[in-house]
Structure formats: structure tokens, C-alpha cells
Design a protein around this motif. Structure first.
Motif, PDB file in Angstrom:
ATOM      1  N   GLY A 258       0.799  -1.254   0.339  1.00 25.41           N
ATOM      2  CA  GLY A 258       0.026  -0.348  -0.158  1.00 25.41           C
ATOM      3  C   GLY A 258       0.469   1.142  -0.056  1.00 25.41           C
ATOM      4  O   GLY A 258       0.421   2.126  -0.455  1.00 25.41           O
ATOM      5  N   GLU A 259       2.353   1.341  -0.090  1.00 24.79           N
ATOM      6  CA  GLU A 259       2.880   2.534   0.349  1.00 24.79           C
ATOM      7  C   GLU A 259       2.559   3.105  -1.022  1.00 24.79           C
ATOM      8  O   GLU A 259       3.236   2.376  -2.842  1.00 24.79           O
ATOM      9  CB  GLU A 259       4.407   2.067  -0.108  1.00 24.79           C
ATOM     10  CG  GLU A 259       5.615   3.249   0.675  1.00 24.79           C
ATOM     11  CD  GLU A 259       6.813   2.912   0.337  1.00 24.79           C
ATOM     12  OE1 GLU A 259       7.546   2.919   1.479  1.00 24.79           O
ATOM     13  OE2 GLU A 259       7.332   2.063  -0.108  1.00 24.79           O
ATOM     14  N   THR A 260       2.584   4.479  -1.476  1.00 24.46           N
ATOM     15  CA  THR A 260       2.294   5.088  -3.032  1.00 24.46           C
ATOM     16  C   THR A 260       3.368   5.978  -2.680  1.00 24.46           C
ATOM     17  O   THR A 260       4.746   6.171  -2.182  1.00 24.46           O
ATOM     18  CB  THR A 260       1.150   6.253  -2.153  1.00 24.46           C
ATOM     19  OG1 THR A 260       1.172   7.251  -1.376  1.00 24.46           O
ATOM     20  CG2 THR A 260      -0.114   5.617  -2.714  1.00 24.46           C
ATOM     21  N   GLU A 261       3.850   6.578  -3.895  1.00 26.82           N
ATOM     22  CA  GLU A 261       4.955   7.242  -4.158  1.00 26.82           C
ATOM     23  C   GLU A 261       4.509   8.615  -3.221  1.00 26.82           C
ATOM     24  O   GLU A 261       5.848   9.108  -2.593  1.00 26.82           O
ATOM     25  CB  GLU A 261       4.471   7.629  -5.623  1.00 26.82           C
ATOM     26  CG  GLU A 261       4.652   6.670  -6.639  1.00 26.82           C
ATOM     27  CD  GLU A 261       5.239   7.465  -8.462  1.00 26.82           C
ATOM     28  OE1 GLU A 261       5.202   8.151  -9.082  1.00 26.82           O
ATOM     29  OE2 GLU A 261       6.141   6.152  -8.889  1.00 26.82           O
ATOM     30  N   ASP A 262       3.575   9.531  -2.909  1.00 34.23           N
ATOM     31  CA  ASP A 262       3.649   9.737  -2.112  1.00 34.23           C
ATOM     32  C   ASP A 262       4.158   9.515  -0.334  1.00 34.23           C
ATOM     33  O   ASP A 262       4.527  10.171   0.478  1.00 34.23           O
ATOM     34  CB  ASP A 262       2.258  10.516  -1.486  1.00 34.23           C
ATOM     35  CG  ASP A 262       1.700  11.086  -3.228  1.00 34.23           C
ATOM     36  OD1 ASP A 262       2.595  11.761  -3.295  1.00 34.23           O
ATOM     37  OD2 ASP A 262       0.554  11.562  -3.461  1.00 34.23           O
ATOM     38  N   ASP A 263       3.835   8.287   0.240  1.00 32.66           N
ATOM     39  CA  ASP A 263       4.097   8.169   1.226  1.00 32.66           C
ATOM     40  C   ASP A 263       5.808   7.819   1.159  1.00 32.66           C
ATOM     41  O   ASP A 263       6.367   7.756   2.027  1.00 32.66           O
ATOM     42  CB  ASP A 263       3.532   6.538   1.286  1.00 32.66           C
ATOM     43  CG  ASP A 263       1.974   6.403   1.784  1.00 32.66           C
ATOM     44  OD1 ASP A 263       1.591   7.481   2.063  1.00 32.66           O
ATOM     45  OD2 ASP A 263       1.327   5.662   1.471  1.00 32.66           O
ATOM     46  N   LEU A 264       6.575   7.197   0.144  1.00 34.40           N
ATOM     47  CA  LEU A 264       8.007   7.433  -0.044  1.00 34.40           C
ATOM     48  C   LEU A 264       8.283   8.292  -0.030  1.00 34.40           C
ATOM     49  O   LEU A 264       9.608   8.828   0.592  1.00 34.40           O
ATOM     50  CB  LEU A 264       8.099   6.448  -1.524  1.00 34.40           C
ATOM     51  CG  LEU A 264       9.663   5.967  -1.847  1.00 34.40           C
ATOM     52  CD1 LEU A 264      10.482   5.286  -0.664  1.00 34.40           C
ATOM     53  CD2 LEU A 264      10.020   5.524  -2.769  1.00 34.40           C
ATOM     54  N   GLN A 265       8.308   9.599  -0.403  1.00 35.10           N
ATOM     55  CA  GLN A 265       8.452  10.574  -0.709  1.00 35.10           C
ATOM     56  C   GLN A 265       8.174  11.636   1.095  1.00 35.10           C
ATOM     57  O   GLN A 265       9.359  11.871   1.528  1.00 35.10           O
ATOM     58  CB  GLN A 265       8.075  11.945  -1.003  1.00 35.10           C
ATOM     59  CG  GLN A 265       8.442  13.063  -1.602  1.00 35.10           C
ATOM     60  CD  GLN A 265       9.508  12.524  -2.101  1.00 35.10           C
ATOM     61  OE1 GLN A 265      10.229  12.490  -3.532  1.00 35.10           O
ATOM     62  NE2 GLN A 265      11.037  13.971  -1.322  1.00 35.10           N
ATOM     63  N   THR A 266       7.010  11.440   1.338  1.00 37.81           N
ATOM     64  CA  THR A 266       7.464  12.008   2.840  1.00 37.81           C
ATOM     65  C   THR A 266       8.241  11.195   3.805  1.00 37.81           C
ATOM     66  O   THR A 266       8.927  11.370   4.815  1.00 37.81           O
ATOM     67  CB  THR A 266       5.854  11.328   3.897  1.00 37.81           C
ATOM     68  OG1 THR A 266       5.288  11.842   2.353  1.00 37.81           O
ATOM     69  CG2 THR A 266       5.264  11.165   4.958  1.00 37.81           C
ATOM     70  N   LEU A 267       8.454   9.646   3.688  1.00 39.79           N
ATOM     71  CA  LEU A 267       9.839   9.104   4.483  1.00 39.79           C
ATOM     72  C   LEU A 267      10.892   9.444   3.751  1.00 39.79           C
ATOM     73  O   LEU A 267      11.277   9.860   4.709  1.00 39.79           O
ATOM     74  CB  LEU A 267       9.833   7.534   3.769  1.00 39.79           C
ATOM     75  CG  LEU A 267      10.941   6.766   4.723  1.00 39.79           C
ATOM     76  CD1 LEU A 267      10.952   6.846   5.609  1.00 39.79           C
ATOM     77  CD2 LEU A 267      11.084   5.214   3.973  1.00 39.79           C
ATOM     78  N   CYS A 268      11.125  10.013   2.327  1.00 41.31           N
ATOM     79  CA  CYS A 268      12.889  10.342   1.894  1.00 41.31           C
ATOM     80  C   CYS A 268      12.866  11.907   2.487  1.00 41.31           C
ATOM     81  O   CYS A 268      13.575  12.574   3.180  1.00 41.31           O
ATOM     82  CB  CYS A 268      12.714  10.507   0.929  1.00 41.31           C
ATOM     83  SG  CYS A 268      12.740   8.669  -0.228  1.00 41.31           S
ATOM     84  N   ASP A 269      11.710  12.438   2.549  1.00 37.08           N
ATOM     85  CA  ASP A 269      11.244  14.636   3.148  1.00 37.08           C
ATOM     86  C   ASP A 269      11.784  13.893   4.972  1.00 37.08           C
ATOM     87  O   ASP A 269      12.840  15.033   5.351  1.00 37.08           O
ATOM     88  CB  ASP A 269      10.041  14.993   3.476  1.00 37.08           C
ATOM     89  CG  ASP A 269      10.087  15.311   1.735  1.00 37.08           C
ATOM     90  OD1 ASP A 269      10.816  14.842   1.448  1.00 37.08           O
ATOM     91  OD2 ASP A 269       8.511  15.426   1.746  1.00 37.08           O
TER      92      ASP A 269
END
Length: 487
Positions: free
Chosen positions: A347-358
Motif C-alpha cells: 500500500g505504500e504510494t509514491e507520496d508515502d515514499l516521498q514523506t519518508l525521504c523528506d
């Protein structure tokens, strides 16, 4: 009969191996370092993730090869699997790996010496059928029957195995332990098991529910380790922030830390594996400000997206996690911070991934371990709908992306320490190269510090100024060894 204990996995397994070694020595076995010199090879396996499982199986197969060479001058007569992989898969592992002479579960540990003698004598061992240990009485990390083992200061018996709790009464719960290494750091178990139900994690199913060791037992073992020359106590458990909750005092770790740091000979106490949602202000203050306790925060964030964390059955978001780090750094600006994260969770979206990176950019951590998600047998996440799951190539690509990011971020954090004064515990001196760990560097996975032109011995604490970096590793120019100072 000679036995070698080979340890894989985490520091908790290291303690288990040393407790097994103590029992084996008490049972008349002679411990040797090299499996090639052993009649019996005991492999303490890891069952955490696929790579660890494969490493465990490969090690068992390598040990089994020694049996094949026994007719050509080798000694090996039996190979035995113990540890998490053996407990988790039991009978299934035994059937799929006939090269191992036996697969022993945690319940076999108390009489491990008798078990091994029977196995070498050719008796068939019937492996256990795995069960969810959350439904059973958890494995106690303390041997409840230490009778027949010598206690320094009391009547000697046939065995001269060292037992923790020197000077303690001959009755009462203690744990037998025999050090397998001679370094100045040793893990010290706070508890066993875990009560959390993270949807990706199988550990509670084979390690059992959370059980704290009694503070007196922890202190006695710390005193025994100090008598063996240990300078740094590394407190390990599946969840150190839960310590004491089953004993009726959730603040027990805060009161235990200064007592451990006060043990004669101990210069450092380090706490591992903190659950962010349970890391309370009092514990932060105790770790950050207690003399002799290093300001080191091993925080298992796992992700930063609130949506992903909820599916993981965890709690948090970037704001709360950054707030936690701010609390730490207000009290200890140079504190060490490490974490692990899982990338590609269902369920990890690209937005979720960006949140993690930020979040990782903002967090400025010293070390971040990155794991690509994979299904684990028996976990809730493994049963999630297929349409939630990312394909393996996508998980791998995301993990590589985050790995590259954290390598850069961790290297930058190391560079920020140039000019900083550190206290280094020397762990090796080879060919003129003196190497150890600063206070912010945990054992094995957090990098090391090389001391330039240092005249030091293993176990020394040396003050030094950081002059350079290589990734997360530091280079430092020393001053004088620290005499009785706290790191």
C-alpha cells in the motif's frame, strides 16, 4: 568432547550463545573457537528476514561439510541447529535440511549438554512442531535452576564454569554464561519477547511475549561482565522501552541505568532498540544525561508516513518523530541516533515514499538501515490483498533509492562531526591501526573511529578530535587516554 558455537544474527543471539556455552561447559564440554576443531558444531541461527534465513542455512551446510571431512583428519561428528530459525520452523527445518543432525528449540536449552551427548551418541532427536509462543508461557531469560553450578565465593563443585552474580546467594534465579569473545563490549539482556503486534514482524510468534528480567539479575550479570574486563554494557531486548511494565514499574529502566553505570569497571552503558511510540520524556532524559550512559538513541521508526505506519500497526508521523528527535538534541546535541526503515510495504504510494525521504532529510540521523519489504510467514501483512502489494522489482528499486539517499545523508552527518571531541573505546589494535567506537557509534552496525598515531591498548578510552570521515566512519586525532572518565 569439544564443541564450537557459531552465532548468527543480533546481539540478543550473542547472549543466548554465551548462555548455551555456559551450560555446555558446565556439562563437561570443552569450548573451542574453530568449528574445524570441534566434535560438535552448534549453529545459533537467525530467522528474522529471508537473507538471514539463507545465511543460517548456508552456515549449517558449511558445518555439515566438516562431517564429510571427518574421515580425512577432521573431527566433526554432529551439527546441531538452535536459535530463531530452529525455533520458528522446527520439524519443517529438520525435514528440509537432513544435513543437520538435530534441530533444537528454546525448550531444549536448559539441558543442552545432555541433548548434545545423546545426539553425538546416535540417538534420534524428534524436532518440535512450531507453535505460536505468544500463546505459551514465554521463555524466561533467567535459568531458574542453577543448582550444581559454582558461584564464586561459595562452595566449588566439579565444574569451574563462571556464573553471573558473583557474591550472590547460592539460591535464587541466576543465568549461566560463558563469554565467547574477549572484547571490551558485551551485550546484556534486559528482557525477552515482544508484546507488540507489528503486522510485518514474526518475532513474537517464536520469541514469545515480553518478559522483563529482574533488575537484581541484570545488575549481577553486569557486575560479572565487568569482572571479565568489559567496559561497555550494551543493553539488548526486542523492545527496551517496555522494560519493567510486567514488573509493575514502567520507569524501571530509568532507575536501573544509573545503577548499571555505577558498577566498578563499567565505563559505558548503551541502550538498544527503543520503540518511538513508547519513548517517554523521562527515559530520554535518563539516556541523555545520566553519567556513564551514552546519549545513543536506537529508534525503530520503520517509516514516516502515518498511513503506512497504521498498516504496520505502529504509530507516528513526521511531526511526532521530529519532535522526539528535538527532545533528544535539546538535552544532548551530539547524541547518536540510528533507525531502521522498511521500504515498499503493501500500500505504500509514491507520496508515502516521498514523506519518508523528506523525514530522513530532516532527521539528520547518524545511521539508517534500509530494508525492502518481503512477506514473512504467519504475519498479518503477508495476508494483505495482492492489489496492495508492490512487485519485487518496484520494492527493490525503492529500497535502492532510499539506500542511496541515506548513504549520502549519513555521510553528511558524519562530516558535521569534524572538529567534535569524542571519547573512543578502543576495540582493536592491528598493524599499528587503532580502531574503536565513539559514544554515538553502536556495536558492529554504526561505523567505527580510527585513531591516528595513537598509543593505546584494547579497552582504553581515548579522547580525540574528529579530523575526517569515510562514510559513517570517522578519523580522529587523539589526546591522552581517559583515566576513569565517562564516555
Amino acid at each position: 568432547m569439544q564443541v564450537a558455537v557459531v552465532t548468527l544474527g543480533c546481539a540478543r543471539n550473542e547472549v543466548d550463545s554465551e548462555e548455551l556455552a555456559g551450560r555446555l561447559e558446565a556439562g563437561g564440554f570443552l569450548l573451542v573457537d574453530d568449528p574445524e576443531d570441534a566434535d560438535t558444531v552448534v549453529v545459533n541461527t537467525c530467522g528474522f528476514v529471508e537473507a538471514a534465513k539463507k545465511d543460517s542455512v548456508d552456515t549449517l551446510l558449511e558445518a555439515a561439510d566438516l562431517k564429510a571431512s571427518a574421515g580425512h583428519g577432521g573431527r566433526a561428528q554432529a551439527v546441531v541447529a538452535v536459535g530463531c530459525l530452529a525455533e520458528r520452523y522446527g520439524k519443517d527445518l529438520a525435514e528440509s535440511l537432513p544435513e543437520a543432525d538435530a534441530v533444537l528449540g528454546f525448550d531444549d536449552y536448559p539441558d543442552i549438554a545432555a541433548k548434545l551427548r545423546a545426539i553425538v551418541a546416535g540417538e534420534a532427536h524428534h524436532p518440535h512442531t512450531p507453535s505460536d509462543r505468544r500463546r505459551l508461557l514465554p521463555i524466561s531469560p533467567v535459568d531458574r535452576d542453577a543448582s550444581g553450578i559454582s558461584v564464586p565465593g561459595h562452595e566449588p563443585v566439579a565444574s569451574d564454569v563462571s556464573e553471573i552474580g558473583a557474591g550472590a546467594p547460592a539460591s535464587g534465579p541466576r543465568a549461566v554464561r560463558r563469554r565467547l569473545g574477549a572484547g571490551p563490549m558485551a551485550p546484556l539482556k534486559l528482557a525477552s519477547g515482544c508484546d507488540r503486534r507489528c503486522s510485518f514482524c514474526a518475532i513474537p510468534s517464536f520469541r514469545g511475549s515480553f518478559v522483563s528480567r529482574r533488575p537484581s539479575d541484570v545488575l549481577q550479570e553486569g557486575q560479572w561482565l565487568a569482572s571479565q574486563g568489559v567496559k561497555e554494557l550494551f543493553l539488548v531486548s526486542e523492545n527496551s522501552t517496555s522494560y519493567g511494565k510486567d514488573l509493575g514499574d514502567l520507569r524501571l529502566l530509568e532507575t536501573l541505568l544509573p545503577e548499571l553505570a555505577g558498577i566498578d569497571g563499567v565505563e559505558r552503558v548503551r541502550v538498544s532498540y527503543l520503540q518511538p511510540a513508547e519513548t517517554r520524556p523521562g527515559l530520554i532524559e535518563a539516556i541523555a544525561t545520566t553519567p556513564g550512559v551514552v546519549p545513543y538513541f536506537d529508534l525503530s521508526f520503520q517509516h514516516a508516513s502515518a498511513a503506512v505506519l497504521r498498516r504496520m500497526r505502529r504509530f507516528g508521523d513526521p511531526e511526532s518523530f521530529l519532535g522526539l528527535l528535538e527532545q533528544v538534541r535539546v538535552l544532548a546535541p551530539h547524541a547518536g541516533v540510528r533507525a531502521n526503515v522498511i521500504v515498499g510495504f503493501p500500500g505504500e504510494t509514491e507520496d508515502d515514499l516521498q514523506t519518508l525521504c523528506d523525514f530522513l532529510v530532516a532527521a539528520r540521523m547518524d545511521v539508517t538501515g534500509v530494508f525492502g519489504y518481503s512477506d514473512e510467514d504467519g504475519t498479518e501483512a503477508a495476508s494483505f490483498a495482492d492489489d496492495l502489494k508492490l512487485d519485487e522489482d518496484e520494492v527493490r528499486a525503492r529500497a535502492e533509492h532510499v539506500t542511496m539517499l541515506v548513504e549520502e545523508l549519513n555521510a553528511q552527518r558524519a562530516e558535521e562531526r569534524i572538529g567534535e571531541e569524542v571519547v573512543v573505546l578502543v576495540e582493536s589494535v592491528e598493524d599499528g591501526v587503532v580502531e574503536g567506537r565513539a559514544a554515538h557509534q553502536g556495536p558492529e552496525v554504526d561505523g567505527t573511529t580510527v585513531l591516528l598515531h595513537a598509543d593505546a591498548r584494547v579497552g582504553d578510552l581515548v579522547t580525540a578530535t574528529v579530523t575526517g570521515t569515510d562514510g559513517v566512519d570517522l578519523v580522529a586525532r587523539p589526546g591522552a587516554p581517559v583515566d576513569g572518565a565517562r564516555a
